[in-house]
Design a protein around this motif. Structure first.
Motif, PDB file in Angstrom:
ATOM      1  N   VAL A 136      13.288   7.497  27.329  1.00 33.18           N
ATOM      2  CA  VAL A 136      13.949   8.213  26.373  1.00 33.18           C
ATOM      3  C   VAL A 136      15.412   8.771  27.181  1.00 33.18           C
ATOM      4  CG1 VAL A 136      14.333  10.868  25.429  1.00 33.18           C
ATOM      5  CG2 VAL A 136      12.538   9.137  24.879  1.00 33.18           C
ATOM      6  N   VAL A 137      16.491   8.561  26.578  1.00 32.78           N
ATOM      7  CA  VAL A 137      17.844   9.083  27.222  1.00 32.78           C
ATOM      8  C   VAL A 137      18.103  10.493  26.145  1.00 32.78           C
ATOM      9  CG1 VAL A 137      20.093   9.095  27.862  1.00 32.78           C
ATOM     10  CG2 VAL A 137      18.618   7.088  28.279  1.00 32.78           C
ATOM     11  N   THR A 138      17.810  11.657  26.607  1.00 30.91           N
ATOM     12  CA  THR A 138      17.916  12.876  25.485  1.00 30.91           C
ATOM     13  C   THR A 138      19.401  13.624  25.783  1.00 30.91           C
ATOM     14  OG1 THR A 138      16.648  14.429  24.441  1.00 30.91           O
ATOM     15  CG2 THR A 138      16.622  14.410  26.889  1.00 30.91           C
ATOM     16  N   GLY A 139      19.885  14.315  25.008  1.00 29.11           N
ATOM     17  CA  GLY A 139      20.947  15.309  25.073  1.00 29.11           C
ATOM     18  C   GLY A 139      21.747  15.240  23.801  1.00 29.11           C
ATOM     19  N   PRO A 140      22.728  16.001  23.957  1.00 26.78           N
ATOM     20  CA  PRO A 140      23.088  17.198  24.828  1.00 26.78           C
ATOM     21  C   PRO A 140      21.935  18.144  24.880  1.00 26.78           C
ATOM     22  CG  PRO A 140      24.431  17.426  22.972  1.00 26.78           C
ATOM     23  CD  PRO A 140      23.658  16.090  22.665  1.00 26.78           C
ATOM     24  N   VAL A 141      21.914  18.838  25.949  1.00 24.81           N
ATOM     25  CA  VAL A 141      20.778  19.906  26.182  1.00 24.81           C
ATOM     26  C   VAL A 141      21.494  21.325  25.707  1.00 24.81           C
ATOM     27  CG1 VAL A 141      19.514  21.250  27.982  1.00 24.81           C
ATOM     28  CG2 VAL A 141      19.799  18.858  28.230  1.00 24.81           C
ATOM     29  N   GLN A 142      22.735  21.381  26.048  1.00 21.02           N
ATOM     30  CA  GLN A 142      23.173  22.583  25.602  1.00 21.02           C
ATOM     31  C   GLN A 142      23.723  22.505  24.370  1.00 21.02           C
ATOM     32  OE1 GLN A 142      26.476  23.259  28.463  1.00 21.02           O
ATOM     33  NE2 GLN A 142      25.164  24.299  29.775  1.00 21.02           N
ATOM     34  N   GLU A 143      22.897  22.711  23.475  1.00 22.53           N
ATOM     35  CA  GLU A 143      22.972  22.173  21.760  1.00 22.53           C
ATOM     36  C   GLU A 143      22.351  23.420  20.924  1.00 22.53           C
ATOM     37  OE1 GLU A 143      24.746  21.395  19.313  1.00 22.53           O
ATOM     38  OE2 GLU A 143      25.021  19.464  19.973  1.00 22.53           O
ATOM     39  N   LEU A 144      22.707  23.255  19.861  1.00 21.69           N
ATOM     40  CA  LEU A 144      21.939  24.145  18.936  1.00 21.69           C
ATOM     41  C   LEU A 144      20.679  23.499  18.286  1.00 21.69           C
ATOM     42  CD1 LEU A 144      24.846  25.220  16.495  1.00 21.69           C
ATOM     43  CD2 LEU A 144      23.590  26.508  18.042  1.00 21.69           C
ATOM     44  N   PRO A 145      19.498  24.347  17.805  1.00 24.93           N
ATOM     45  CA  PRO A 145      18.263  23.748  17.571  1.00 24.93           C
ATOM     46  C   PRO A 145      18.704  22.820  16.227  1.00 24.93           C
ATOM     47  CG  PRO A 145      18.137  26.073  17.901  1.00 24.93           C
ATOM     48  CD  PRO A 145      19.377  25.723  18.126  1.00 24.93           C
ATOM     49  N   THR A 146      18.055  21.575  16.050  1.00 23.67           N
ATOM     50  CA  THR A 146      18.187  20.907  14.853  1.00 23.67           C
ATOM     51  C   THR A 146      17.990  21.491  13.449  1.00 23.67           C
ATOM     52  OG1 THR A 146      15.966  19.846  15.059  1.00 23.67           O
ATOM     53  CG2 THR A 146      17.956  18.751  15.970  1.00 23.67           C
ATOM     54  N   ARG A 147      16.874  22.570  13.449  1.00 20.34           N
ATOM     55  CA  ARG A 147      16.538  23.110  12.144  1.00 20.34           C
ATOM     56  C   ARG A 147      16.673  24.691  12.269  1.00 20.34           C
ATOM     57  NH1 ARG A 147      10.763  19.999  10.877  1.00 20.34           N
ATOM     58  NH2 ARG A 147      11.452  17.824  11.711  1.00 20.34           N
ATOM     59  N   SER A 153      14.813  26.923  11.416  1.00 20.99           N
ATOM     60  CA  SER A 153      13.492  27.643  11.744  1.00 20.99           C
ATOM     61  C   SER A 153      12.971  27.544  13.271  1.00 20.99           C
ATOM     62  CB  SER A 153      12.594  27.171  10.927  1.00 20.99           C
ATOM     63  OG  SER A 153      12.243  25.559  11.156  1.00 20.99           O
ATOM     64  N   ASP A 154      13.556  26.563  14.008  1.00 19.10           N
ATOM     65  CA  ASP A 154      13.280  26.441  15.692  1.00 19.10           C
ATOM     66  C   ASP A 154      13.686  27.540  16.217  1.00 19.10           C
ATOM     67  OD1 ASP A 154      12.208  23.936  14.887  1.00 19.10           O
ATOM     68  OD2 ASP A 154      13.917  22.803  15.267  1.00 19.10           O
ATOM     69  N   ARG A 155      12.999  27.619  17.511  1.00 15.02           N
ATOM     70  CA  ARG A 155      13.603  28.620  18.572  1.00 15.02           C
ATOM     71  C   ARG A 155      14.736  28.258  19.121  1.00 15.02           C
ATOM     72  NH1 ARG A 155      10.359  31.757  21.837  1.00 15.02           N
ATOM     73  NH2 ARG A 155      11.341  31.008  23.487  1.00 15.02           N
ATOM     74  N   TYR A 156      15.361  29.195  19.491  1.00 12.88           N
ATOM     75  CA  TYR A 156      16.946  29.105  20.074  1.00 12.88           C
ATOM     76  C   TYR A 156      16.915  28.260  21.168  1.00 12.88           C
ATOM     77  CZ  TYR A 156      15.794  31.728  24.302  1.00 12.88           C
ATOM     78  OH  TYR A 156      15.294  31.936  25.817  1.00 12.88           O
ATOM     79  N   TYR A 209      17.012  23.179  24.523  1.00 11.90           N
ATOM     80  CA  TYR A 209      16.938  23.328  26.133  1.00 11.90           C
ATOM     81  C   TYR A 209      15.673  22.778  26.610  1.00 11.90           C
ATOM     82  CZ  TYR A 209      20.415  27.043  24.982  1.00 11.90           C
ATOM     83  OH  TYR A 209      21.455  27.621  24.458  1.00 11.90           O
ATOM     84  N   SER A 210      14.288  22.898  25.967  1.00 12.75           N
ATOM     85  CA  SER A 210      13.260  22.718  26.576  1.00 12.75           C
ATOM     86  C   SER A 210      12.737  21.393  26.232  1.00 12.75           C
ATOM     87  CB  SER A 210      12.080  23.660  25.986  1.00 12.75           C
ATOM     88  OG  SER A 210      12.163  23.674  24.684  1.00 12.75           O
ATOM     89  N   ASN A 211      13.412  20.637  25.493  1.00 11.52           N
ATOM     90  CA  ASN A 211      13.070  19.293  24.705  1.00 11.52           C
ATOM     91  C   ASN A 211      12.649  18.388  25.744  1.00 11.52           C
ATOM     92  OD1 ASN A 211      12.678  17.263  22.668  1.00 11.52           O
ATOM     93  ND2 ASN A 211      14.734  16.581  23.196  1.00 11.52           N
ATOM     94  N   ALA A 212      13.809  18.261  26.753  1.00  9.83           N
ATOM     95  CA  ALA A 212      13.405  17.117  27.861  1.00  9.83           C
ATOM     96  C   ALA A 212      12.257  17.469  28.749  1.00  9.83           C
ATOM     97  CB  ALA A 212      14.561  17.297  29.019  1.00  9.83           C
ATOM     98  N   GLY A 213      12.057  18.833  29.170  1.00 12.09           N
ATOM     99  CA  GLY A 213      10.750  19.371  29.866  1.00 12.09           C
ATOM    100  C   GLY A 213       9.512  18.889  29.261  1.00 12.09           C
ATOM    101  N   LYS A 214       9.421  19.088  27.754  1.00 14.67           N
ATOM    102  CA  LYS A 214       8.308  19.098  27.242  1.00 14.67           C
ATOM    103  C   LYS A 214       7.728  17.435  27.125  1.00 14.67           C
ATOM    104  CE  LYS A 214       8.668  23.175  24.170  1.00 14.67           C
ATOM    105  NZ  LYS A 214       8.786  23.827  22.669  1.00 14.67           N
TER     106      LYS A 214
END
Length: 433
Positions: free
Chosen positions: A294-305, A307-310, A314-319
């Motif tokens: 996976v090539v993910t990003g941008p990291v400095q971005e708003l949640p897609t939903r 209802s998601d946490r702020y 930021y934590s997507n890549a780590g998870k």
């Protein structure tokens, strides 16, 4: 509003070390090659730990020696005492070189007319003289994947080093056919389609993708049989993916679409890379099981939903990394690719960790793109893509002192710095009344 202000401040701070460097290293204005001995640094190899009080010899565009007692009488010696040598950073997904000013259509060249244009080459479109390239590389980003966007198969992405007079000189040895996977969800907050219409549109788009794929398979079979084929560049390029000559770079973000994409590719026996993957954290175990990097990003971005946490982005890549997914990072930018270190910093702070974040912008993209024998770490025999800094390049207080790309010493200047210096000491100056 706080997020916007925070991002703006981070971008502003990012310029400060660069401005300081412009005043230190102003003895040359063009990249120049040669034999360079970087002495007495702390070398963060990226793959083989950290080496203290170590020197690195660069010659013929490569790293020729690494050790504590290197001598080279004919080399230009650069004292790096108290400094750190890192691998040059790799951005796994940008539009750098394809756009000069996004608000000026005449300078935007990342999308072609039509829904199926896999034969359109991003490398051909790259502008080596783009001002954004100079701004990017002094931040420690030496290599980027520049990706066309727009349709179902918008074109072929290309890896480029950020130094050279022509696109061919900049080419980094990797290409991939880009695909925008059909979405089964809404296109945004202002999408007013009914659920039934969304379903119909998704089914139509998926059918189109399957029909195109079947056509490409038929084209390849006919080609192998020796049949005379009419000029059909779209199918010619897609057939290279099916034949295993080129990987497929699939842009996919929603969790349900990621699951559909995994199912779509699982029996195709092709090399696949997922990009975007904004909701990868929701289906991280499934991605890991599929073995798709996976090539993910941008990291400095708003949640897609809403209802998601702020901190969802930021934590997507780590998870995903903790689930066992090989993760690289991208900015998905054209004008602010320079901020890649700070995207990595956010990922590091929100679960990825500093060591894995460094890998996500160095050795991981190199491995994903199949070029790890040349890029991604400080090792003997690899390309001399290095940065020298006063500290951790993910921290805004650290200064990038030197940048080397393919053994070329890059001038630590760009349009932003020159503009700053022009008005720092004005001549003729202003007189008070």
């Amino acid at each position: 509003m706080k997020r916007i202000l925070k991002t703006f401040c981070a971008a502003l701070l990012a310029l400060l070390p660069i401005v300081a460097m412009a005043q230190i290293d102003g003895e040359f204005v063009k990249p120049r090659t040669g034999k360079f001995l970087l002495k007495n640094a702390t070398v963060v190899t990226g793959t083989k730990g950290t080496l203290s009080n170590t020197s690195v010899l660069l010659e013929n565009g490569k790293i020729s020696q690494i050790g504590a007692n290197i001598t080279a009488a004919d080399a230009e010696v650069i004292d790096c005492t108290g400094m750190f040598i890192y691998p040059g950073m790799i951005d796994g997904g940008t539009r750098l070189g394809l756009v000069e000013v996004s608000s000026v259509p005449e300078t935007v060249d990342y999308a072609e007319i039509g829904n199926v244009t896999p034969n359109m080459q991003a490398l051909t479109t790259v502008n080596p003289n783009s001002e954004a390239i100079g701004v990017t590389r002094v931040s420690g980003v030496t290599t980027v994947l520049t990706v066309p966007t727009g349709g179902l198969f918008p074109g072929t992405a290309a890896l480029i080093n950020l130094n050279g007079y022509t696109p061919d000189q900049m080419y980094g040895g990797f290409k991939a056919v880009a695909m925008s996977f059909p979405s089964s969800g809404r296109r945004g907050r202002f999408d007013r389609r009914s659920e039934e219409d969304i379903k119909k549109d998704a089914e139509k788009a998926m059918k189109e993708a399957n029909d195109i794929w079947d056509n490409a398979k038929s084209y390849l079979e006919l080609k192998k049989s020796g049949a005379e084929l009419s000029y059909y560049p779209e199918m010619e390029q897609l057939s290279k993916v099916i034949a295993g000559e080129l990987p497929l770079l699939i842009e996919v973000n929603a969790a349900s679409d990621i699951q559909n994409a995994i199912k779509w590719v699982q029996d195709k026996k092709i090399k696949v890379i997922f990009s975007g993957v904004a909701e990868g954290w929701r289906v991280a175990e499934e991605i890991a099981k599929s073995g798709i990097p996976v090539v993910t990003g941008p990291v400095q971005e708003l949640p897609t939903r809403q209802s998601d946490r702020y901190d969802a982005a930021y934590s997507n890549a780590g998870k995903m990394a903790k689930a066992g997914v090989k993760v690289a990072l991208r900015t998905d930018e054209e004008e602010n690719v320079r901020n890649l270190p700070f995207h990595a910093a956010f990922a590091a702070a929100y679960g990825l960790g500093k060591e894995e974040a460094l890998k996500a912008v160095t050795i991981n993209p190199a491995e994903i793109f199949g070029i790890a024998d040349q890029y991604g770490s400080v090792e003997t025999g690899k390309r001399a893509n290095l940065i020298v800094s006063t500290g951790d390049p993910f921290e805004t207080r650290s200064q990038i002192i030197h940048v080397f790309i393919d053994g070329y010493r890059i001038p630590m200047s760009n349009r932003h710095i020159r503009l700053y210096q022009e008005f720092l000491e004005r001549s003729p100056g202003l007189k008070a009344n």
